[in-house]
Enzyme design. Structure first.
Site, PDB file in Angstrom:
ATOM      1  CE  LYS A 270      -4.166   2.325   2.711  1.00  0.00           C
ATOM      2  NZ  LYS A 270      -4.543   2.299   3.937  1.00  0.00           N
ATOM      3  CG  HIS A 332      -7.599  -4.488   7.623  1.00  0.00           C
ATOM      4  ND1 HIS A 332      -7.028  -4.111   6.505  1.00  0.00           N
ATOM      5  CD2 HIS A 332      -7.744  -3.335   8.253  1.00  0.00           C
ATOM      6  CE1 HIS A 332      -6.226  -2.840   6.896  1.00  0.00           C
ATOM      7  NE2 HIS A 332      -6.543  -2.559   7.935  1.00  0.00           N
ATOM      8  NE  ARG A 335      -3.330  -4.481   8.440  1.00  0.00           N
ATOM      9  CZ  ARG A 335      -1.929  -3.897   7.846  1.00  0.00           C
ATOM     10  NH1 ARG A 335      -1.537  -5.319   8.130  1.00  0.00           N
ATOM     11  NH2 ARG A 335      -1.328  -3.077   7.875  1.00  0.00           N
ATOM     12  CE1 TYR A 369      16.270  14.875  10.078  1.00  0.00           C
ATOM     13  CE2 TYR A 369      13.854  15.150  10.108  1.00  0.00           C
ATOM     14  CZ  TYR A 369      15.122  15.669   9.893  1.00  0.00           C
ATOM     15  OH  TYR A 369      15.861  16.393   8.899  1.00  0.00           O
TER      16      TYR A 369
END
Length: 392
Positions: A270, A332, A335, A369
């Protein structure tokens, strides 16, 4: 001598067509069938030409003279009135041919190479199912906000307010493309802001850790006699908690059994970033069973109908429904189950589980970061998760 309306009205058909003249090249042609047609004879660039003005009495004598005078003005301006009339006729025909479906198909073709193939196919299916049957044949320049609203309300009537909003956005893109390419002068989708029902985005149905033992027993019994592919797919979803499309599209070449990892290519993710899934011993055992059943080439979960294709993205959901988990558990949902249970029962940090779910950090700064992958922790976590399920 100029005509009067009485001359036109009383002109009788003869064996051959004949003309009765007015002034300045205008005449009425009387056909053997009785049809009467106004025509204007003129010269343009040294050539004699003819302009058909229209039928009498629909076009009266007064109106015919007005149209002749307009044609004379065009000639004075260097424009051939017959060619100008044909251009206008062609423009009207072209405009009528520029239906929503025609323009939407062109829009799709124009942008298709910038999309992922799966997304391009998804867009086509949505348009075919939700737009073309209702507004596809309407010339895009004539599409009204009311017609568009009626189309979207049909989708709402199916209980799909979320899809109606997505279709409004999609149709808006097509209309803006039509404006840019000169097929219409407005995007009527902007008038529908606030016209659709509001909807509350819900979460995918998912069981919790307390319901997991019963689910595992139901899966093991398989009283509904689901196909092996479906059972294995559900087990792999539970153990790896990848997205449904990532699992069903998996190929053997993506798996490294020596390193016990599955690398999902970026193009199938995705977020378009390559994803590593550590393989527990239990997952490797399932993969070996699949290899024995279907061979080690192509998709790990081949379709029963066509082994060269993978199982459909509805296979897992329908399998869960058949097991009695309709609206209780979804693909789903595995998850969500893994995220909550691993954090609560196995006491792993949110960031570690989140990376295994292939989620990007929410802020762009964090994305830039925070590149920690926590791979060593994830390897241990995936094995502990599989052992936890076994112990249940």
């Amino acid at each position: 001598m100029p005509l009067i309306d009485l001359n036109c009205r009383h002109a009788k058909p003869k064996e051959k067509a004949y003309r009765i003249f007015d002034t300045n090249g205008l005449y009425l042609s009387v056909m053997p069938s009785g049809t009467k047609v106004w025509r204007y004879k003129y010269r343009f660039l040294g050539k004699e030409k003819l302009l058909t003005i229209g039928h009498y009495p629909a076009i009266s004598l007064v109106l015919a003279r007005q149209k002749r005078d307009v044609a004379k003005e065009l000639i004075a301006g260097g424009i051939d009135p017959a060619a100008d009339k044909q251009d206008q006729k062609n423009a009207v025909k072209h405009k009528a041919e520029q239906t929503f479906e025609v323009v939407a198909t062109e829009w799709h073709t124009h942008f298709e190479d910038t999309w992922e193939p799966r997304y391009a196919k998804h867009i086509t299916q949505r348009l075919k199912m939700n737009a073309y049957p209702f507004i596809g044949s309407i010339p895009i320049a004539e599409l009204t906000a009311h017609q568009l609203l009626t189309c979207l309300q049909r989708i709402e009537g199916r209980g799909r307010s979320d899809l109606a909003k997505r279709m409004l956005s999609l149709i808006g893109q097509v209309l803006r493309y039509a404006v840019i390419t000169g097929r219409t002068d407005r995007d009527v989708s902007v008038f529908l802001k606030g016209a659709l029902k509001k909807y509350k985005k819900g979460h995918h149905a998912a069981i919790n850790s307390d319901q997991l033992p019963d689910f595992l027993r139901t899966l093991e019994k398989n009283e509904r006699r689901l196909y092996p592919q479906t059972i294995y797919a559900i087990r792999l979803m539970l153990l790896t908690f990848v997205r449904t499309n990532e699992l069903i599209g998996a190929k053997w070449e993506e798996f490294n059994f020596e390193k016990a990892i599955w690398i999902v290519p970026a193009e199938r993710m995705k977020m378009r970033i390559e994803h590593i899934v550590p393989l527990s011993k239990q997952v490797i055992a399932i993969l070996n069973e699949l290899k024995n059943l279907y061979g080690g080439n192509g998709f790990i979960l081949p379709s029963i109908v066509n082994p060269n294709k993978h199982i459909s993205n509805n296979t897992i959901l329908k399998g869960l429904d058949a097991l009695g988990y309709h609206k209780i558990m979804t693909g789903h949902g595995f998850r969500a189950l893994a995220m909550s249970t691993i954090k609560e029962k196995l006491h792993y940090r949110h960031e570690v589980v989140d990376r295994q779910l292939a989620h990007l950090p929410k802020s762009k700064i964090d994305q830039a970061y925070d590149r920690a992958q926590f791979l060593p922790q994830r390897v241990k976590m995936m094995q502990k998760w599989a052992d936890f399920i076994d112990n249940m």
